[in-house]
Scaffold this active site. Structure first.
Site, PDB file in Angstrom:
ATOM      1  N   LYS A  50       0.830  -1.205   0.000  1.00 33.80           N
ATOM      2  CA  LYS A  50       0.000   0.000   0.000  1.00 33.80           C
ATOM      3  C   LYS A  50       0.865   1.256   0.000  1.00 33.80           C
ATOM      4  CE  LYS A  50      -2.990   2.835   2.786  1.00 33.80           C
ATOM      5  NZ  LYS A  50      -2.343   4.108   2.705  1.00 33.80           N
ATOM      6  N   LEU A  51       1.854   1.300   0.893  1.00 35.05           N
ATOM      7  CA  LEU A  51       2.709   2.479   0.977  1.00 35.05           C
ATOM      8  C   LEU A  51       3.490   2.713  -0.314  1.00 35.05           C
ATOM      9  CD1 LEU A  51       4.174   2.057   4.585  1.00 35.05           C
ATOM     10  CD2 LEU A  51       2.245   3.487   3.859  1.00 35.05           C
TER      11      LEU A  51
ATOM     12  N   ALA B  28       2.814   1.636  -3.383  1.00 38.10           N
ATOM     13  CA  ALA B  28       1.947   2.015  -4.507  1.00 38.10           C
ATOM     14  C   ALA B  28       1.702   3.520  -4.494  1.00 38.10           C
ATOM     15  CB  ALA B  28       0.621   1.247  -4.441  1.00 38.10           C
ATOM     16  N   ASN B  29       1.336   4.074  -3.347  1.00 35.67           N
ATOM     17  CA  ASN B  29       1.106   5.517  -3.265  1.00 35.67           C
ATOM     18  C   ASN B  29       2.393   6.304  -3.452  1.00 35.67           C
ATOM     19  OD1 ASN B  29      -1.654   5.510  -3.042  1.00 35.67           O
ATOM     20  ND2 ASN B  29      -1.659   5.503  -0.823  1.00 35.67           N
TER      21      ASN B  29
ATOM     22  N   LEU C 106       3.200   6.413  -7.183  1.00 33.18           N
ATOM     23  CA  LEU C 106       2.318   7.339  -7.891  1.00 33.18           C
ATOM     24  C   LEU C 106       2.719   8.783  -7.612  1.00 33.18           C
ATOM     25  CD1 LEU C 106      -1.119   5.570  -7.367  1.00 33.18           C
ATOM     26  CD2 LEU C 106       0.220   5.692  -9.474  1.00 33.18           C
TER      27      LEU C 106
ATOM     28  N   CYS D 163      -2.992  11.572   1.565  1.00 36.73           N
ATOM     29  CA  CYS D 163      -2.642  10.156   1.473  1.00 36.73           C
ATOM     30  C   CYS D 163      -1.225   9.929   0.940  1.00 36.73           C
ATOM     31  CB  CYS D 163      -3.664   9.437   0.600  1.00 36.73           C
ATOM     32  SG  CYS D 163      -3.670   7.666   0.846  1.00 36.73           S
ATOM     33  N   PHE D 164      -0.879  10.546  -0.196  1.00 38.20           N
ATOM     34  CA  PHE D 164       0.444  10.312  -0.775  1.00 38.20           C
ATOM     35  C   PHE D 164       1.538  10.732   0.196  1.00 38.20           C
ATOM     36  CE2 PHE D 164      -0.653  10.503  -5.615  1.00 38.20           C
ATOM     37  CZ  PHE D 164      -1.286   9.275  -5.514  1.00 38.20           C
TER      38      PHE D 164
END
Length: 134
Positions: free
Chosen positions: A37-38, A40-41, A44, A93-94
């Site tokens: 999860k970490l 992936a963000n 991006l 979030c990012f």
């Protein structure tokens, strides 16, 4: 990695399989799940920061960042998503996830890796401040 853990994961797979095809359900250990999860963000956000840094180079050279973005987005290894230059990545979030990744890297003694990901946040802050000065 325990018998109980595998059994619990299988119960969750059975529940989710009511809505999602089983072949699309991934199971991992706890750290692989959290890091997936970490990362992936973070990746991006890295794309956003990358094109934003190139937008500043485009301004200096007279290139059109939209044309550069469109051209590199045609490369099948890169693709067109998250290549729009902007004020920076917004929301929490990012940045939150990248800073969490930085913290984990620092905690594990991976200082150069932590600095690498911190630079993505730093570039985003630079882009926002550059935009604000206009």
């Amino acid at each position: 990695t325990t018998t109980e853990g595998f059994a619990a994961a299988n119960v969750l797979v059975d529940v989710y399989a009511n809505w999602v095809p089983r072949e699309r359900i991934l199971t991992t250990n706890l750290w692989s799940s959290e890091l997936s999860k970490l990362v992936a963000n973070a990746m991006l956000a890295q794309r956003v920061s990358s094109i934003n840094s190139i937008s500043q180079l485009c301004e200096k050279t007279g290139a059109d960042v939209a044309e550069v973005s469109r051209a590199i987005g045609k490369d099948s290894r890169i693709g067109p998503k998250f290549l729009g230059a902007s004020v920076g990545f917004g929301g929490s979030c990012f940045q939150k996830d990248i800073l969490n990744l930085v913290y984990i890297c620092e905690s594990e003694g991976l200082h150069e890796v932590a600095k690498y990901w911190q630079q993505v946040v730093d570039m985003n802050e630079h882009q926002k401040s550059t935009f604000a000065r206009r």
